[in-house]
Motif scaffolding. Sequence first.
Motif, PDB file in Angstrom:
ATOM      1  N   LYS A   1      83.832 -49.126  25.784  1.00 45.86           N
ATOM      2  CA  LYS A   1      84.813 -50.175  25.876  1.00 45.86           C
ATOM      3  C   LYS A   1      83.986 -51.370  26.175  1.00 45.86           C
ATOM      4  N   PRO A   2      83.149 -51.758  27.023  1.00 47.65           N
ATOM      5  CA  PRO A   2      82.503 -53.103  27.558  1.00 47.65           C
ATOM      6  C   PRO A   2      81.669 -53.556  26.346  1.00 47.65           C
ATOM      7  N   VAL A   3      81.562 -53.174  25.127  1.00 47.42           N
ATOM      8  CA  VAL A   3      80.463 -53.603  24.247  1.00 47.42           C
ATOM      9  C   VAL A   3      81.041 -54.980  24.075  1.00 47.42           C
ATOM     10  N   ALA A   4      80.347 -55.710  23.701  1.00 47.43           N
ATOM     11  CA  ALA A   4      80.342 -57.515  23.452  1.00 47.43           C
ATOM     12  C   ALA A   4      79.620 -57.794  22.044  1.00 47.43           C
ATOM     13  N   LEU A   5      80.260 -58.552  21.204  1.00 51.40           N
ATOM     14  CA  LEU A   5      79.710 -58.846  19.963  1.00 51.40           C
ATOM     15  C   LEU A   5      79.686 -60.340  19.953  1.00 51.40           C
ATOM     16  N   GLY A   6      78.647 -61.061  19.490  1.00 52.64           N
ATOM     17  CA  GLY A   6      78.499 -62.387  19.223  1.00 52.64           C
ATOM     18  C   GLY A   6      77.410 -63.049  18.346  1.00 52.64           C
TER      19      GLY A   6
ATOM     20  N   VAL B   1      76.084 -65.035  26.297  1.00 45.04           N
ATOM     21  CA  VAL B   1      76.182 -65.317  24.624  1.00 45.04           C
ATOM     22  C   VAL B   1      77.179 -66.280  24.366  1.00 45.04           C
ATOM     23  N   GLU B   2      78.277 -66.217  25.211  1.00 42.82           N
ATOM     24  CA  GLU B   2      79.405 -67.317  24.832  1.00 42.82           C
ATOM     25  C   GLU B   2      78.833 -68.816  25.256  1.00 42.82           C
TER      26      GLU B   2
END
Length: 397
Positions: free
Chosen positions: A280-285, A263-264
């Motif tokens: 905790k490991p959730v990522a948002l983009g 994603v990054e």
Amino acid sequence: MGRVFKERTSVNEALQLFLESFSSLRHTEELPLEACTGRVLAEPVISGRDVPHYRRAAMDGYAVRASDTSGASPANPVFLQLSDEVEEGTSIWVHTGAALPEGADAVVMVEDTFTSGDMVEIRSQVYPGKNVGQIGEDIKKEDPVFEEGHLLRPCDAAVLASLGLDRVKVFRKPVVAVIPTGDELVSRDRAGDVPPPGMVLETNGLMASLYVEKWGGIPRYTRIVPDRPESIKEAIQANLDADMILLSGGTSVGKRDHAPGVVESMGRLLVHGVGVSPGKPVALGVIDEIPVVCLPGYPVAGLVALYFFVRPGIRKLGSVPQLPETILRKRLTAKISSKIGYVNFIRVIFEGDRVRPLTGAKSGALSSVAKADGYVLVPEHIEGYEEGQEVDVFLVE
């Protein structure tokens, strides 16, 4: 990316960053009233007619001139003659909803009358307008009925139908691509076979898709994608026509956790690591202005991410109004312990007028959510709650 979380962002800050990264959809469509429930109005509705459009009887009884009932009571009844028209000294039988006959200005309820032959004994005085529905009493012509952004219910569809409408303009539902990732996943096409050790049936994508549909989106449930950056990138590129993308699995910091890095590399990674447990490991983009949520692979952690980020994201995309959540106040049958610095998602079971925390329920045990009636959110600054303490309980959807 390194093999540790860059930072731990609070739930509220993470949600704000996420919702500010994309805009609501403004595409609309017209639907028949039969299909409009749960949809959001894309324009205000102004009445083009009076409802009702005629004076009508509000009760079963006799249409009369109110002046002819002056002084009527059980002890001192007034006698009127049944007729085909209402004039001095006469009355006409009417059903509820029937047009009020010319010359009548009130209705005497049948309970307050006694009929003998062609005479009606009136035992109650009425005044002009009594038991009569006036023109426009419900809705007047040019009245505003609903505002843009109103979430339509079955009763609203009936109101729209009463205005003579058969179609309504609503906002389009957001399309949400659900992409399960992981070399350990087995397609549910092979659900009849027990997977070998180290392999599991893919169920998180199914759960995510069903919640997407429940919350007002259109899920696009894709095939399983291997734990390879190039494969994940290709899957994302193939779904850039969606309005939101969910990647399930591969969000932590292990050697096979590539989703946040992909994603990054393709857009902006807003958050990786949120102060919520589990989850905790959730990522948002965001990629090409499309919001992306990387859901943890542990089922309960993934569910928490769905509740905290995907649900509000779908609501913003679809312009769905924020409705108050059902919250119950219950006392605990046992102590709840929690981590400081994290919002803790504690599953509970109803026991009469109290709730019991589910102990030993880890983030990989999805059945613990199926067993639970609700959940308690312990704020990050609190160590837990004591037995007997009253807490807010949210219902598991």
